[in-house]
Scaffold this active site. Structure first.
Site, short mmCIF file in Angstrom:
data_model
loop_
_atom_site.label_atom_id
_atom_site.label_comp_id
_atom_site.label_asym_id
_atom_site.label_seq_id
_atom_site.Cartn_x
_atom_site.Cartn_y
_atom_site.Cartn_z
CG ASP A 47 3.83 -7.17 3.44
OD1 ASP A 47 4.25 -6.73 2.35
OD2 ASP A 47 2.66 -7.59 3.59
CB SER A 48 8.54 -7.02 0.00
OG SER A 48 9.00 -5.74 0.38
CG ASP A 86 3.55 -2.96 3.77
OD1 ASP A 86 2.39 -2.51 3.66
OD2 ASP A 86 4.05 -3.78 2.96
CD GLU A 185 2.43 -4.65 -6.03
OE1 GLU A 185 2.16 -4.28 -4.86
OE2 GLU A 185 3.12 -5.65 -6.28
O1 KIV Z 1 5.89 -4.99 0.88
C1 KIV Z 1 6.17 -4.25 -0.05
O2 KIV Z 1 7.33 -3.99 -0.36
C2 KIV Z 1 5.07 -3.69 -0.82
C3 KIV Z 1 5.34 -3.36 -2.22
C4 KIV Z 1 5.26 -4.58 -3.06
C5 KIV Z 1 4.41 -2.34 -2.72
O3 KIV Z 1 3.98 -3.63 -0.32
#
Ligand code: KIV
Length: 285
Positions: A47-48, A86, A185
């Site tokens: 979700d990044s 995610d 993390e």
């Molecule tokens: O959304 C993402 O890329 C993540 C990472 C920060 C672990 O959850």
């Protein structure tokens, strides 16, 4: 020859043999193609993408529909890589039923192999419900960006003994619930390394040191494309922002000076048609 897609039991074998797992985020077709070609064993459609693709200041606004669209693109690009979806904020917080419904969407519509969700002891019933639906679950503890408001910002966790105990308790609870992998993390290597040794499931790190069974990075950090900020744990392997901006500046300059397009970038009339074209042009004069 195309690479072979690794499945869960092979990640367990890698842990047992001390072979590290390489994991990277990707959000789009071309980047996921590069990741698969580079030999990535896992891809996270994180979700990044809220920050890296859409320019939000965090992950909070990201929706299920956005995640699904990006999972579909990544799946098409990387058919031989283990892809993880995610779960965004709001997709699993309300109820076990909601969590299962949305996890199922990730598999049916997004084509992923597993889902990841943030949280430890307080989301155990969600993890069990999704597992009961037959879906592979990856836990995510330590710094959990979706609840960074409660953490006082994007801060490393487990840096005091009291906080380390909470991270360890979360890890134990997640394994006990049946999750097949765990991501930690922004936690000190001493704490994360201990958890990796203690747990039977593969424990992956993003900013949790070298003692884990593999590493995850955000692709936009790794290639130097995301410029707003760079977390301490990032190693930049390229500077795409610089390279691309330089290329675009050259293009602007070439357009202004008229040096682009040159003859090599032009289509020419089929031979024998030139004279007829002159006649055509004359008609319009
Ligand atoms: O959304 C993402 O890329 C993540 C990472 C920060 C672990 O959850």
């Amino acid at each position: 020859m195309s690479k072979k897609k690794l499945m869960l039991h092979e990640f367990y074998k890698m842990k047992a043999e001390g072979r590290k797992i390489a994991w990277l985020t990707s959000y789009d077709y071309p980047t996921a193609q590069f990741a698969e070609a580079a030999g990535m064993e896992m891809i996270l459609v994180g979700d990044s993408l809220g920050m890296c693709v859409y320019g939000y200041s965090g992950t909070i606004p990201v929706t299920m529909d956005q995640c699904i669209v990006h999972c579909e693109a990544v799946r098409r690009a990387a058919p031989n890589t283990f892809v993880v979806g995610d779960m965004p904020l709001g997709s699993y917080q309300v109820s076990d039923e909601d969590a299962v419904r949305n996890a199922v969407r990730f598999l049916k519509e997004g084509g992923v192999d597993a889902i990841k969700l943030e949280g430890g002891t307080r989301i155990i019933s969600r993890i069990k419900a999704i597992l009961d639906a037959g879906i592979v679950v990856i836990g995510h503890i330590g710094l959990t960006p979706q609840s960074s408001g409660q953490m006082g910002g994007h801060k490393a966790q487990g840096r005091t003994v009291e906080s380390a105990r909470m991270v360890i308790e979360d890890a134990l609870a997640i394994e006990e619930a049946g999750a097949q992998m765990l991501l930690i993390e922004a936690v000190p290597p001493e704490v994360a390394g201990f958890i990796a040794r203690k747990l039977k499931i593969p424990v992956l790190s993003i900013g949790a040191g070298p003692g884990c069974d593999g590493q995850l990075l955000i692709v936009s950090d790794l290639i130097g494309q995301f410029t707003a900020f760079t977390p301490k744990f990032v190693k930049k392997y390229a500077n795409v922002a610089e390279t691309v901006t330089k290329a675009m500046k050259e293009y602007v300059s070439d357009v202004k000076s008229g040096s682009f397009p040159s003859d090599e970038h032009c289509y020419h009339m089929i031979s024998g048609e030139e004279e007829k074209l002159e006649d055509l042009i004359r008609e319009y004069k």
